[in-house]
Design a protein around this motif. Structure first.
Motif, PDB file in Angstrom:
ATOM      1  N   TRP A  17     -38.996 -35.154  -6.088  1.00  0.00           N
ATOM      2  CA  TRP A  17     -38.699 -33.576  -5.924  1.00  0.00           C
ATOM      3  C   TRP A  17     -39.468 -32.760  -6.480  1.00  0.00           C
ATOM      4  O   TRP A  17     -41.553 -33.510  -6.886  1.00  0.00           O
ATOM      5  CB  TRP A  17     -38.446 -33.862  -7.739  1.00  0.00           C
ATOM      6  CG  TRP A  17     -36.907 -35.052  -7.547  1.00  0.00           C
ATOM      7  CD1 TRP A  17     -36.882 -36.474  -7.858  1.00  0.00           C
ATOM      8  CD2 TRP A  17     -35.598 -34.967  -7.052  1.00  0.00           C
ATOM      9  NE1 TRP A  17     -36.081 -37.188  -7.769  1.00  0.00           N
ATOM     10  CE2 TRP A  17     -34.989 -36.139  -7.007  1.00  0.00           C
ATOM     11  CE3 TRP A  17     -34.802 -33.963  -6.204  1.00  0.00           C
ATOM     12  CZ2 TRP A  17     -34.072 -36.447  -6.482  1.00  0.00           C
ATOM     13  CZ3 TRP A  17     -33.911 -33.865  -6.191  1.00  0.00           C
ATOM     14  CH2 TRP A  17     -32.995 -35.063  -5.836  1.00  0.00           C
ATOM     15  N   PRO A  18     -39.830 -31.406  -6.485  1.00  0.00           N
ATOM     16  CA  PRO A  18     -40.518 -29.632  -7.032  1.00  0.00           C
ATOM     17  C   PRO A  18     -40.738 -30.378  -8.027  1.00  0.00           C
ATOM     18  O   PRO A  18     -39.889 -30.098  -8.702  1.00  0.00           O
ATOM     19  CB  PRO A  18     -40.385 -28.956  -5.429  1.00  0.00           C
ATOM     20  CG  PRO A  18     -38.656 -29.863  -5.996  1.00  0.00           C
ATOM     21  CD  PRO A  18     -38.413 -31.369  -5.592  1.00  0.00           C
ATOM     22  N   SER A  19     -41.722 -29.558  -8.241  1.00  0.00           N
ATOM     23  CA  SER A  19     -42.253 -28.841  -9.057  1.00  0.00           C
ATOM     24  C   SER A  19     -41.427 -28.136  -9.583  1.00  0.00           C
ATOM     25  O   SER A  19     -41.002 -27.199  -8.719  1.00  0.00           O
ATOM     26  CB  SER A  19     -43.833 -29.105  -9.573  1.00  0.00           C
ATOM     27  OG  SER A  19     -44.032 -28.152  -8.815  1.00  0.00           O
ATOM     28  N   VAL A  24     -39.380 -22.067  -8.906  1.00  0.00           N
ATOM     29  CA  VAL A  24     -39.140 -20.808  -9.385  1.00  0.00           C
ATOM     30  C   VAL A  24     -40.297 -20.440  -7.962  1.00  0.00           C
ATOM     31  O   VAL A  24     -39.918 -18.941  -7.421  1.00  0.00           O
ATOM     32  CB  VAL A  24     -39.936 -20.992 -10.746  1.00  0.00           C
ATOM     33  CG1 VAL A  24     -40.301 -19.050 -11.058  1.00  0.00           C
ATOM     34  CG2 VAL A  24     -38.839 -21.306 -11.554  1.00  0.00           C
ATOM     35  N   SER A  25     -41.174 -20.024  -7.987  1.00  0.00           N
ATOM     36  CA  SER A  25     -42.053 -20.085  -6.492  1.00  0.00           C
ATOM     37  C   SER A  25     -40.682 -19.112  -5.061  1.00  0.00           C
ATOM     38  O   SER A  25     -40.320 -18.163  -4.862  1.00  0.00           O
ATOM     39  CB  SER A  25     -42.926 -20.420  -6.074  1.00  0.00           C
ATOM     40  OG  SER A  25     -43.619 -19.387  -5.060  1.00  0.00           O
TER      41      SER A  25
END
Length: 58
Positions: A17-19, A24-25
């Motif tokens: 999973w992405p951080s 947000v970015s």
């Protein structure tokens, strides 16, 4: 059905999973890109409308 659920859970554990920062970015980039496209198509639409009004003499 329970075998299916167990297999789904096992597959979800394999996902990287992405951080939060990455999400947000990416969301900021997507929103900015959408805004730029909206402005671009708004301008093109108005330009075409103006040209058609001039051509048709309305």
């Amino acid at each position: 059905m329970s075998k299916f659920i167990r297999e789904c859970i096992a597959e979800f554990k394999k996902v990287t999973w992405p951080s939060r920062e990455t999400v947000v970015s990416a969301s900021k980039v997507m929103l900015l890109s959408t805004f730029v496209f909206v402005l671009f198509f708004f301008g093109v639409d108005n330009l075409i409308r103006t040209l058609l009004l001039l051509l048709l003499g309305a």
